[in-house]
Scaffold this motif. Structure first.
Motif, PDB file in Angstrom:
ATOM      1  N   ARG A 231       0.825  -1.218   0.000  1.00 22.65           N
ATOM      2  CA  ARG A 231       0.000   0.000   0.000  1.00 22.65           C
ATOM      3  C   ARG A 231       0.853   1.259   0.000  1.00 22.65           C
TER       4      ARG A 231
ATOM      5  N   TYR B 213     -12.930  -4.996  -3.901  1.00 26.62           N
ATOM      6  CA  TYR B 213     -12.353  -6.090  -3.117  1.00 26.62           C
ATOM      7  C   TYR B 213     -12.960  -7.409  -3.559  1.00 26.62           C
TER       8      TYR B 213
ATOM      9  N   ARG C  83      -7.577  -0.493   0.875  1.00 24.76           N
ATOM     10  CA  ARG C  83      -6.907  -1.008  -0.322  1.00 24.76           C
ATOM     11  C   ARG C  83      -5.760  -0.123  -0.778  1.00 24.76           C
TER      12      ARG C  83
ATOM     13  N   ALA D  88     -11.979   1.841  -4.891  1.00 25.04           N
ATOM     14  CA  ALA D  88     -11.362   0.521  -4.737  1.00 25.04           C
ATOM     15  C   ALA D  88     -12.412  -0.589  -4.737  1.00 25.04           C
TER      16      ALA D  88
END
Length: 566
Positions: A48, A324, A309, A322
């Motif tokens: 990240r 997932y 994220r 984002a």
């Protein structure tokens, strides 16, 4: 040209930085790189603190440089000759055929692509759709969500031009491995019909609801311009079969009594065409039960998902909202052997009403192209087994047990929601604690579901094993996405239309029905696809099979559906 893949650059790079990275990676001299063309761009967010963009590019090089690089990078999977991904039709009408016009049922992605390919090959298909054109269908569907129109079983989030995918995120990627030529064909046709060209290069492309409406109108116009015909309000209620053991298709009958003669029918009715499934079962068309999953929709603030994220890069214009993807394999005493997974995750989207029957509540997720709504939503679903479905089947009707199972729990949700198409809802903290929701917890997510929510308990809206599996999975998912199990996250029931509950069996190469020659089951409704991309590709493949059947006369002494294929 050569294709270079896995070229990584930081988020804030420039176009000049990209060209420099290419020349440095391949040690090119000035002038050897003539031009580069973007093939695909994805995001590497495994670290990240150092998120990067990953490029796949086609390179046009000076001839000597191309030969040198092929020798130097021999065996390197990240530099190779650009593959030929052009789609080539398998057959074309020559104008001399007296074959009856092929008919396509269903104006979803599978049906539209089947009709488009048949039209491009010169077969002038007739497409029949029970619902309305997308403009009228959109008015009916949004009017129902907003409480301005009564629910219409014939025009809703499932039925009408564009199919169920029209009111979704419009995702154009699949977990099924498909030939690149088919994928490219679908994406290029969508762009030609009005989709943004960026779907050709994004790793996880999507179109969005309002743009999908434009695209389906474009597909219809392309079919009609090529000699095809699209008719709406045409509900097929019966297959007409020839007498005798062969059971060959002879045509279809519509709800108004009209009979249409055809010997080649692409049946792409969508996964919610329950009356069609019932009719086919009554005629003895070969079918079998198929796995599917049920569960709930969960909503979080999109900012929570972005932070989990992207970290400090959240909000960067090159990243967008984002997504997932989560899965948990259960280990509890009551859930061992089951799994829970996220389904159809919609960043910056809405939870919407997706029923196609009166007296039922069904949820689904939807996003516009911009994905700018405040919440992220996803299905949290649990696969059901044939053992789970056994109590819902009738003797001789096992293939319809999944349909009965879905309907039962949708009706339960309708009652729990108050009987007016509101959906039952529960805050996550209350769900885990096993208490009904009344007052909203601090930082509660504002639900997006329309026509509205009725707070209480989801107990009784789904089987106990589904609810217990989700309860077990939520804390596990929170270890992957911090804050996922926040008390104020919102659960809305029920998600039951993940895929078709049955499969219409077909020959592995001819693609027509195992026992009804001339009938070509296709797409999600046929149990042969899942999602817009795979449904469209299945439509292309079935169109190819129909075209080959139309082109090849039967061998002496053999029925038409037994014709050899090249």
């Amino acid at each position: 040209m050569l294709r270079l893949s896995e070229l990584k650059l930081p988020l804030d790079h420039s176009a000049a930085d990209l060209e420099v990275a290419i020349t440095q990676r391949l040690r090119l001299a000035p002038g050897e790189l003539r031009r580069h063309q973007l093939v695909k761009r994805s995001v590497d967010a495994r670290r990240r603190g150092a998120i990067s963009l990953v490029y796949c590019l086609d390179l046009e090089l000076e001839g000597g440089a191309r030969r040198r690089l092929l020798r130097r990078f021999a065996g390197d999977p990240h530099l190779r000759p650009t593959p030929d991904c052009r789609y080539r039709p398998v057959a074309r009408a020559d104008g001399s055929s007296e074959a009856l016009r092929p008919v396509v049922v269903g104006a979803g992605p599978c049906g539209y692509f089947a009709a488009l390919l048949l039209a491009q090959m010169g077969w002038r298909p007739l497409l029949l759709e029970r619902g309305k054109v997308v403009k009228e269908r959109t008015a009916d569907t949004f009017g129902f969500w907003q409480g301005r129109r009564r629910f219409d079983p014939g025009s809703n989030a499932q039925f009408g031009e564009g199919g169920a995918g029209t009111f979704s995120d419009g995702k154009l990627y699949s977990q099924v491995s498909e030939e690149p030529a088919y994928i490219r064909k679908v994406l290029e046709e969508l762009v030609a019909a009005g989709a943004d060209p960026d779907i050709l290069t994004l790793h996880h492309p999507h179109i969005g609801t309002f743009k999908l409406a434009t695209v389906v109108r474009g597909l219809r116009a392309r079919i009609e311009a090529l000699g095809g015909e699209v008719r709406f309000g045409q509900h097929v209620v019966e297959l007409l079969l020839e007498d005798g053991a062969d059971r060959r298709l002879a045509g279809v009958r519509l709800a108004d009594g009209t009979a249409i003669t055809t010997r080649h029918l692409v049946l792409a009715p969508g996964h919610s065409a329950r009356d069609t499934f019932q009719m086919l079962h009554g005629l003895g068309v070969a079918m079998e039960p198929k796995a599917f999953a049920v569960g709930v929709r969960i909503e979080h603030p999109q900012a929570l998902v972005d932070l989990a994220r992207w970290g400090e890069a959240a909000g960067h214009p090159r990243l967008g909202p984002a997504e997932y993807k989560l899965v948990h394999h259960c280990k509890g005493d009551a859930t061992a052997g089951r799994s829970v997974y996220s389904f159809c995750m919609c960043p910056g989207g809405l939870v919407v009403g997706a029923t196609s029957e009166e007296g039922c509540v069904v949820t689904n997720g939807m996003s516009q192209h911009s994905r700018r709504e405040r919440n992220a939503n996803s299905g949290l679903v649990v696969p059901v087994t044939q053992e789970d479905l056994a109590p819902y089947g009738q003797p001789g009707g096992e293939a319809l047990a999944g349909m009965a199972f879905q309907r039962h729990w949708e009706q339960q949700a309708f009652r729990a929601g108050g009987g007016d198409y509101r959906a039952p809802a529960q805050w996550l903290g209350d769900f885990l604690a096993g208490r009904a929701s009344q007052e909203a917890p601090p930082e509660a997510v504002e639900g997006s579901y329309r026509p509205g929510l009725r707070f209480g308990s989801l107990d009784g809206c789904l089987p106990d094993y589904v609810l217990e599996a989700i309860r077990e999975a939520l804390p596990v998912f929170a270890r992957r996405i911090p804050g996922y199990a926040m008390e104020g996250a919102l659960l809305t029931g029920v998600e039951t239309r993940t895929s078709s509950p049955l499969r219409l069996q077909r020959h592995p190469t001819r693609l027509d029905s195992l026992n009804t020659p001339g009938l070509f089951p296709a797409g999600e409704g046929g149990g042969h696809a899942g999602g817009i991309l795979s449904a469209a590709i299945d439509g292309i493949k079935v169109a190819e099979a129909v075209a080959l059947s139309l082109c090849e006369p039967a061998l002496p002494g053999t029925p038409p559906h037994s014709t050899a294929r090249p």
